[in-house]
Scaffold this active site. Structure first.
Site, PDB file in Angstrom:
ATOM      1  N   LYS A   1       5.657  -2.773 -41.774  1.00  0.00           N
ATOM      2  CA  LYS A   1       5.157  -1.887 -42.826  1.00  0.00           C
ATOM      3  C   LYS A   1       6.424  -1.659 -43.763  1.00  0.00           C
ATOM      4  CE  LYS A   1       5.908   2.317 -42.657  1.00  0.00           C
ATOM      5  NZ  LYS A   1       6.307   3.890 -42.201  1.00  0.00           N
TER       6      LYS A   1
ATOM      7  N   LYS B   1      15.582   5.306 -47.956  1.00  0.00           N
ATOM      8  CA  LYS B   1      15.101   5.028 -46.410  1.00  0.00           C
ATOM      9  C   LYS B   1      14.862   3.613 -46.395  1.00  0.00           C
ATOM     10  CE  LYS B   1      14.243   4.991 -42.175  1.00  0.00           C
ATOM     11  NZ  LYS B   1      13.140   5.817 -41.704  1.00  0.00           N
TER      12      LYS B   1
END
Length: 290
Positions: A238, A169
């Site tokens: 992030k 991911k």
């Protein structure tokens, strides 16, 4: 199945709602109460504490980052209070290191753990069209597959080591962020040179860049439409930092990630933190004065 759900943000709310629609008994917990009450009206039970959401057959969590998961207790303290044999499915994008730690902690507590970060925006979560990347024991994934089928359109198993799903991911989000940056640079170049970027988007979107990222996010950058955010710019930062950290852990560098970090940091300094992460494509235009 009796399922707990922890974390009812833009994505989590829709996932939990789809679990309810499929007939599961769902107990929900969130740090703020309004999202909980919204799901209670749809048939969910409200958990007074995160522990209450860990008393069924399975529990899903979708919290924003490693730190929040630690704060809630999902890295250790809370696990001792969970129903024995429960399978925890973590849908969030977290660091590779933390995913490894979580899998070990769950094994020690006698619980199943699946890292299942998802590809998709809130509208895809609502339509049960998410792509889940699943890392964990094959038996646990097989048991949860019927549940995955009601919240997503595809499940991609990547092996027994949970962190592999998160690396998958992270790499995917890194590629998306890179394309946002490249698209923004191309549009800024065209605007600076007096060429219509809308025509460029139409031509390339029909021939060379036919994927969803260029078409959908490209349209956002073209129209400078970054609000409301489907995926906040701070979450993009992030994820870029997660990619940088993963690369460091594998003794390699990602030069593009360093550029992305610089530009996301700049966007935050400009006060864009609540815009969609596609606003990274606006940074080159602002710097170019167009």
């Amino acid at each position: 199945m009796k399922i707990g759900f922890i974390g009812l943000g833009r994505m989590g709310h829709h996932v939990a709602s789809n679990l309810l629609k499929a007939g599961h008994q769902v107990t929900v917990w969130n740090r703020s109460d309004a999202p909980v009450q919204a799901l209670v009206t749809k048939g969910a039970s409200a958990a007074k504490t995160p522990e209450d959401a860990l008393q069924g057959d399975a529990a899903f969590s979708m919290l924003s980052n490693d730190a929040v998961m630690r704060e809630v207790g999902l890295a250790g303290p809370l696990l001792a209070k969970a129903a024995k044999g429960l399978i925890h499915v973590n849908l969030a994008t977290i660091s590779v290191e933390f995913a490894r730690e979580l899998q070990a902690a769950h094994k020690t507590a006698g619980l199943g753990y699946i890292s299942a970060p998802v590809f998709g925006r809130p509208e895809m979560a609502e339509a049960a069209a998410l792509v889940l990347v699943a890392g964990g024991e094959a038996a646990d994934i097989t048991k949860m597959q019927p549940v995955f089928d009601v919240i997503g359109s595809r499940t991609v198993p990547v092996g027994a080591e949970a962190e592999k799903a998160n690396l998958f991911k992270i790499a995917g989000n890194f590629m998306i962020a890179s394309e946002l940056q490249a698209t923004g640079e191309a549009f800024a170049l065209l605007r600076k040179g007096g060429v219509d970027p809308a025509l460029f988007h139409d031509v390339l979107g029909g021939r060379l860049f036919t994927g969803a990222v260029f078409k959908a996010y490209g349209a956002m950058i073209l129209n400078r439409a970054y609000e409301p955010a489907g995926f906040a710019l701070t979450l993009g930062l992030k994820d870029v930092n997660l990619a940088r950290s993963a690369a460091q852990g594998l003794d390699m560098t990602l030069p593009t990630a360093e550029l992305l970090k610089t530009n996301y940091d700049q966007a935050v300094q400009w006060g864009w933190q609540d815009k969609d992460w596609a606003a990274i494509g606006e940074v080159p235009a602002k710097k170019a004065g167009v």
